[in-house]
Design a protein around this motif. Structure first.
Motif: not given
Length: 159
Positions: A38-51, A79-82, A90-96
């Motif tokens: 979960m930490h990994c996904v949050l941090v990498h999703a905050l860096e840039q838009e990623r699927t 986080a949310e899928r958008r 494609a769906r990206v993960i956006v951190v709230t």
């Protein structure tokens, strides 16, 4: 008689330290309700838009594990899928906003676990270890090779 070892057991040393580090990381992150994934996904999703696929690759997760991880992040409101702005399929993960705050906390925890582990070494050894590991990760051990699948026994069903 077992054959004599001619080299240090690098596999054991790396596996053991990695295992213990992962358990310490899991315990520390659990205190704020996160897993390392979960930490990994949050941090990498905050860096840039990623699927989801890109995040799974970065976190070395299979598709099912990634789905379960993102489901947990969504349930927690982190986080949310958008749809992707670059590819609507494609769906990206956006951190709230809440997720960004949790990511800051979790990064401090991760940094602390790493600092504690490296702090067990004298400064000169720490620098040599990090330099050597970085050299291996970017050089000789940068790309995994194909390995035969491990055999798994079928689970017995309860009768």
């Amino acid at each position: 008689m077992a054959p004599a070892r001619t080299e240090s057991d690098l596999s054991f040393l790396l596996d053991r330290t990695s295992h213990v580090l992962r358990t310490r990381m899991a315990a520390a992150l659990a205190e704020i309700g996160l897993t390392a994934r979960m930490h990994c996904v949050l941090v990498h999703a905050l860096e840039q838009e990623r699927t989801q696929v890109q995040l799974a690759e970065l976190g070395d997760m299979d598709k099912t594990t990634m789905v379960v991880t993102v489901d947990a992040l969504e349930q927690a409101g982190l986080a949310e899928r958008r749809p992707s702005s670059a590819d609507r399929r494609a769906r990206v993960i956006v951190v709230t906003e809440k997720g960004a705050e949790v990511a800051k906390r979790s990064q401090r925890i991760v940094d602390g676990v790493h600092r504690e582990a490296l702090g067990a070494l004298p400064d000169d050894e720490r620098e040599v270890l990090l330099r050597a590991l970085n050299r291996l990760v970017t050089g000789h051990l940068s790309i995994p090779v194909a390995a035969p699948p491990t055999a798994r026994r079928a689970r017995e069903r309860a009768k």
